[in-house]
Write a protein that holds these residues in place. Structure first.
Motif, mmCIF file in Angstrom:
data_model
loop_
_atom_site.group_PDB
_atom_site.id
_atom_site.type_symbol
_atom_site.label_atom_id
_atom_site.label_comp_id
_atom_site.label_asym_id
_atom_site.label_seq_id
_atom_site.Cartn_x
_atom_site.Cartn_y
_atom_site.Cartn_z
ATOM 1 N N TRP A 66 0.865 -1.186 0.057
ATOM 2 C CA TRP A 66 0.007 -0.011 0.032
ATOM 3 C C TRP A 66 0.746 1.481 0.049
ATOM 4 O O TRP A 66 1.704 1.374 0.924
ATOM 5 C CB TRP A 66 -0.851 0.043 1.328
ATOM 6 N N SER A 67 0.751 1.837 -0.991
ATOM 7 C CA SER A 67 1.627 3.175 -1.076
ATOM 8 C C SER A 67 0.634 4.505 -1.076
ATOM 9 O O SER A 67 -0.658 4.116 -1.217
ATOM 10 C CB SER A 67 2.535 3.199 -2.567
ATOM 11 N N GLN A 68 1.102 5.626 -1.337
ATOM 12 C CA GLN A 68 0.277 6.755 -1.234
ATOM 13 C C GLN A 68 -0.910 6.719 -2.219
ATOM 14 O O GLN A 68 -2.112 7.263 -2.108
ATOM 15 C CB GLN A 68 1.066 8.217 -1.419
ATOM 16 N N GLU A 69 -0.692 6.172 -3.359
ATOM 17 C CA GLU A 69 -1.706 6.284 -4.370
ATOM 18 C C GLU A 69 -2.855 5.374 -4.061
ATOM 19 O O GLU A 69 -3.891 5.807 -4.439
ATOM 20 C CB GLU A 69 -0.864 5.652 -5.821
ATOM 21 N N ASP A 78 -2.261 8.597 5.162
ATOM 22 C CA ASP A 78 -0.871 8.397 4.955
ATOM 23 C C ASP A 78 -0.415 6.894 5.323
ATOM 24 O O ASP A 78 -1.354 6.298 6.087
ATOM 25 C CB ASP A 78 0.182 9.392 5.597
ATOM 26 N N ALA A 79 0.950 6.546 5.164
ATOM 27 C CA ALA A 79 1.174 4.932 5.464
ATOM 28 C C ALA A 79 1.113 4.757 6.852
ATOM 29 O O ALA A 79 0.834 3.729 7.267
ATOM 30 C CB ALA A 79 2.377 4.609 4.692
ATOM 31 N N ALA A 80 1.732 5.874 7.536
ATOM 32 C CA ALA A 80 1.915 5.516 8.998
ATOM 33 C C ALA A 80 0.429 5.425 9.865
ATOM 34 O O ALA A 80 0.408 4.747 10.691
ATOM 35 C CB ALA A 80 2.336 6.866 9.771
ATOM 36 N N ALA A 81 -0.647 6.217 9.182
ATOM 37 C CA ALA A 81 -1.797 6.252 9.859
ATOM 38 C C ALA A 81 -2.567 4.655 9.323
ATOM 39 O O ALA A 81 -3.194 4.052 10.468
ATOM 40 C CB ALA A 81 -2.818 7.005 9.230
ATOM 41 N N TYR A 82 -2.348 4.139 8.382
ATOM 42 C CA TYR A 82 -2.654 2.862 7.965
ATOM 43 C C TYR A 82 -2.087 1.905 8.641
ATOM 44 O O TYR A 82 -2.761 0.815 9.230
ATOM 45 C CB TYR A 82 -2.649 2.588 6.527
ATOM 46 N N PHE A 83 -0.631 1.792 9.214
ATOM 47 C CA PHE A 83 0.053 1.018 9.873
ATOM 48 C C PHE A 83 -0.673 1.159 11.377
ATOM 49 O O PHE A 83 -0.976 -0.069 11.848
ATOM 50 C CB PHE A 83 1.528 1.319 9.712
ATOM 51 N N ALA A 84 -0.824 2.091 11.830
ATOM 52 C CA ALA A 84 -1.270 2.289 13.201
ATOM 53 C C ALA A 84 -2.897 1.549 13.151
ATOM 54 O O ALA A 84 -3.202 0.902 14.204
ATOM 55 C CB ALA A 84 -1.522 3.835 13.554
ATOM 56 N N LYS A 85 -3.616 1.601 12.104
ATOM 57 C CA LYS A 85 -4.800 1.072 12.180
ATOM 58 C C LYS A 85 -4.760 -0.484 12.130
ATOM 59 O O LYS A 85 -5.496 -1.022 12.946
ATOM 60 C CB LYS A 85 -5.623 1.419 10.821
ATOM 61 N N LEU A 86 -3.892 -0.801 11.186
ATOM 62 C CA LEU A 86 -3.779 -2.274 11.203
ATOM 63 C C LEU A 86 -3.156 -3.010 12.331
ATOM 64 O O LEU A 86 -3.504 -3.851 13.055
ATOM 65 C CB LEU A 86 -2.940 -2.697 9.938
ATOM 66 N N HIS A 87 -2.502 -2.120 13.127
ATOM 67 C CA HIS A 87 -1.759 -2.527 14.319
ATOM 68 C C HIS A 87 -2.793 -2.725 15.297
ATOM 69 O O HIS A 87 -2.883 -3.754 16.209
ATOM 70 C CB HIS A 87 -0.538 -1.705 14.773
#
Length: 155
Positions: A66-69, A78-87
């Motif tokens: 998953w990239s910015q697109e 952004d990627a950090a927010a998605y990572f935090a959600k998955l975590h």
């Protein structure tokens, strides 16, 4: 091919997940020869992904990047927010362990051996404004972690 891979990496764009693993690495984690999975059995994913499997899909590995697109489709800034959600989802739903040495942050979720000695689970990595999601079925935890480390190391 290598030029487009390097250019996409430099620009923070989409990468070809299938280019991040060698045949030897794939067949080591699967513990068997990899076979093509028909497109009709692959499912849909918004992000670029690759699916490697054994005959009958007894073991498999899926890597989505998953990239910015792609993140706006998920309503993620952004990627950090998605990572935090998955975590947060992984913590709420099961066993999670942080992983060091992979990207900026990484964790493993439910990749613990069953009585058979194999495991099903995920490894999620945040690196270079991308979230890499590795999903494993019927593999060993050690080989799954080595597979993820090799793929992440290529970015």
């Amino acid at each position: 091919m290598l030029y487009s891979f390097v250019l996409a990496l430099a620009l923070g764009g989409a990468l070809d997940p299938c280019a991040l693993a060698t045949t030897v690495e794939v067949e080591t984690v699967l513990r068997a020869v990899a076979v093509d999975v028909p497109a009709s059995e692959m499912g849909e994913e918004t992000a670029p992904y690759c699916l490697w499997a054994t005959a009958g899909r007894a073991s498999e590995v899926k890597l989505a990047i998953w990239s910015q697109e792609e993140l706006p489709v998920l309503d993620m800034p952004d990627a950090a927010a998605y990572f935090a959600k998955l975590h947060a989802e992984a913590v709420a739903g099961g066993r999670v362990m942080p992983l060091g040495g992979l990207g900026e942050r990484a964790f493993v979720s439910d990749l613990y051996p069953k009585t058979s000695g194999t495991a099903d689970g995920s490894i999620v990595v945040l690196k270079d404004e991308r979230v890499m999601v590795f999903d494993f079925v019927n593999v060993t935890s050690r080989e799954a972690q080595a597979f993820a480390a090799n793929a992440v190391g290529r970015i």
